[in-house]
Write a protein that holds these residues in place. Sequence first.
Motif, PDB file in Angstrom:
ATOM      1  N   LYS A  92     -25.786  37.462  22.077  1.00 54.01           N
ATOM      2  CA  LYS A  92     -26.566  36.442  22.784  1.00 54.01           C
ATOM      3  C   LYS A  92     -25.985  36.202  24.179  1.00 54.01           C
ATOM      4  N   LYS A  93     -24.650  36.153  24.259  1.00 51.45           N
ATOM      5  CA  LYS A  93     -24.002  35.967  25.562  1.00 51.45           C
ATOM      6  C   LYS A  93     -24.297  37.150  26.474  1.00 51.45           C
ATOM      7  N   VAL A  94     -24.267  38.369  25.912  1.00 45.42           N
ATOM      8  CA  VAL A  94     -24.560  39.565  26.702  1.00 45.42           C
ATOM      9  C   VAL A  94     -25.983  39.478  27.251  1.00 45.42           C
ATOM     10  N   GLU A 142     -28.730  36.816  34.007  1.00 45.14           N
ATOM     11  CA  GLU A 142     -28.073  36.255  35.181  1.00 45.14           C
ATOM     12  C   GLU A 142     -27.757  37.346  36.196  1.00 45.14           C
ATOM     13  N   ASN A 143     -27.315  38.514  35.725  1.00 43.57           N
ATOM     14  CA  ASN A 143     -27.020  39.620  36.634  1.00 43.57           C
ATOM     15  C   ASN A 143     -28.267  40.085  37.364  1.00 43.57           C
ATOM     16  N   ALA A 144     -29.404  40.130  36.681  1.00 45.29           N
ATOM     17  CA  ALA A 144     -30.655  40.533  37.325  1.00 45.29           C
ATOM     18  C   ALA A 144     -31.037  39.531  38.413  1.00 45.29           C
ATOM     19  N   LYS A 145     -30.840  38.232  38.146  1.00 45.76           N
ATOM     20  CA  LYS A 145     -31.137  37.215  39.160  1.00 45.76           C
ATOM     21  C   LYS A 145     -30.207  37.353  40.359  1.00 45.76           C
ATOM     22  N   LEU A 146     -28.917  37.584  40.084  1.00 44.18           N
ATOM     23  CA  LEU A 146     -27.958  37.753  41.178  1.00 44.18           C
ATOM     24  C   LEU A 146     -28.287  38.982  42.015  1.00 44.18           C
ATOM     25  N   LEU A 147     -28.685  40.051  41.364  1.00 41.65           N
ATOM     26  CA  LEU A 147     -29.053  41.265  42.097  1.00 41.65           C
ATOM     27  C   LEU A 147     -30.248  40.993  43.000  1.00 41.65           C
ATOM     28  N   SER A 148     -31.222  40.251  42.494  1.00 39.08           N
ATOM     29  CA  SER A 148     -32.399  39.921  43.286  1.00 39.08           C
ATOM     30  C   SER A 148     -32.002  39.118  44.522  1.00 39.08           C
ATOM     31  N   GLN A 155     -34.492  45.726  35.593  1.00 37.44           N
ATOM     32  CA  GLN A 155     -34.793  44.827  34.474  1.00 37.44           C
ATOM     33  C   GLN A 155     -35.036  45.629  33.187  1.00 37.44           C
ATOM     34  N   GLN A 156     -35.776  46.726  33.319  1.00 36.89           N
ATOM     35  CA  GLN A 156     -36.061  47.562  32.149  1.00 36.89           C
ATOM     36  C   GLN A 156     -34.779  48.135  31.562  1.00 36.89           C
ATOM     37  N   LEU A 157     -33.901  48.611  32.436  1.00 32.02           N
ATOM     38  CA  LEU A 157     -32.650  49.200  31.964  1.00 32.02           C
ATOM     39  C   LEU A 157     -31.751  48.160  31.305  1.00 32.02           C
ATOM     40  N   LEU A 158     -31.700  46.966  31.859  1.00 38.18           N
ATOM     41  CA  LEU A 158     -30.881  45.912  31.260  1.00 38.18           C
ATOM     42  C   LEU A 158     -31.437  45.496  29.896  1.00 38.18           C
ATOM     43  N   GLU A 159     -32.778  45.428  29.771  1.00 42.76           N
ATOM     44  CA  GLU A 159     -33.391  45.142  28.471  1.00 42.76           C
ATOM     45  C   GLU A 159     -33.039  46.249  27.470  1.00 42.76           C
ATOM     46  N   LEU A 160     -33.123  47.475  27.938  1.00 49.17           N
ATOM     47  CA  LEU A 160     -32.822  48.625  27.094  1.00 49.17           C
ATOM     48  C   LEU A 160     -31.370  48.587  26.635  1.00 49.17           C
TER      49      LEU A 160
END
Length: 165
Positions: A26-28, A34-40, A141-146
């Motif tokens: 869950k933390k991951v 959060e990482n996706a938001k920071l990247l954006s 986003q797709q890769l992080l979901e994957l």
Amino acid sequence: MNNDKTAREMLEEALKVKAEAVEVLKKVNRNSEENAKLLSRCEETILKGLAPVSPAVHVKFAEDVSNRNCHDVILGIVELGLVNRDVIQIHATWDPNCCSFYLSVFPLEQVWSTGAEIVRLLKADVYIDRNRYEDDATPLQQLLELEDKLLELIADAKDKAEVKA
């Protein structure tokens, strides 16, 4: 009677470990979002900083930054496959012609003989140079979901391996 007590204690301990693993996953998941938001935000900052440069140049630079992060996630997924080959089969393929990443995940016990049933746990295709049509998700986003789904499958496979042992 003593063996039953030991087996119960072992089962209780296994359930506690599984609960801890679920919390870590869950933390991951939260960290990935959060990482996706920071990247954006990082990409927006880069675009603002390059405003005096021609639009074509700064858009290309921002795309390169995004692709670099996609490549890092892909390498992380491949590393997960290498590290966890004793509990799950992870098949990762990069197609440079289509600029796409393909991932298929199978149980460790998968038999590859003719006529054997193929049990695929996960199948995904990610095109690095475009967003997904269904929901406009970016490649990152797709890769992080994957990666999140893969981590869950690995955790389940490790749980099953521990129960068998």
